[in-house]
Design an enzyme around this catalytic site. Structure first.
Site: not given
Length: 174
Positions: A60, A97
């Protein structure tokens, strides 16, 4: 600057990709022509000086980096997941994460002394951004700053970049 108009275009999807994660989905912002254009303009306003390159991380980050490179008249430096580039590369491992990964860039993509602005859609734990920073610095590039559409400050990634001497800007925080 108040970016509530952009925040309103970002959808939150609970429990994706795993329970407890509040996924900030930018596809809804990208579908809105005015919102997408406004986000690129506001990111451009925060860039100081004239970078030679805008570095975008897969995937992205490519969207905002390409638009910002065009807007600022800079080249586009693609930082990809390991194994996706055809030429000779340098690579960095990093934690994110939800796991571990490896980023790479072509060895000749960033010339020594190049002024580089790092851009991504989101900064969370900072693993991706720090790996990209290490790649750019290993190539001899100078980080002018890092720009993100979204910051998740509770996860500390922006603070890690600041500790590395990098100015961090984001448009929306959650």
């Amino acid at each position: 600057m108040n970016n509530d108009d952009l925040r309103a275009l970002i959808r939150t999807i609970p429990d994706f990709p795993k329970p407890g994660i509040q996924y900030r989905d930018i596809t809804t912002l990208l579908l809105d022509a005015r919102g997408f254009a406004a986000s690129v303009e506001r990111l451009a306003e925060g860039v100081t000086g004239k970078p030679d390159l805008i570095a975008g991380t897969e995937a992205r980050g490519f969207i905002f980096a390409a638009a910002l490179a065009h807007r600022l008249g800079a080249g586009l430096l693609l930082i990809r997941k390991h194994g996706k580039l055809p030429g000779e590369t340098i690579a960095e491992d990093y934690a994110l994460e939800y796991g571990n990964d490896r980023l790479a860039m072509h060895v000749d993509a960033c010339t020594p002394g190049a002024r580089v602005e790092l851009v991504d859609d989101l900064i969370a734990t900072g693993g991706t951004a720090l790996a990209a920073t290490r790649l750019i610095r290993r190539a001899g590039g100078f980080l002018t700053g890092a720009s993100f559409l979204i910051d998740l400050p509770a996860l500390g990634g922006a603070d890690l970049l600041r500790a590395e001497g990098i100015g961090v800007r984001s448009l929306v925080s959650y």
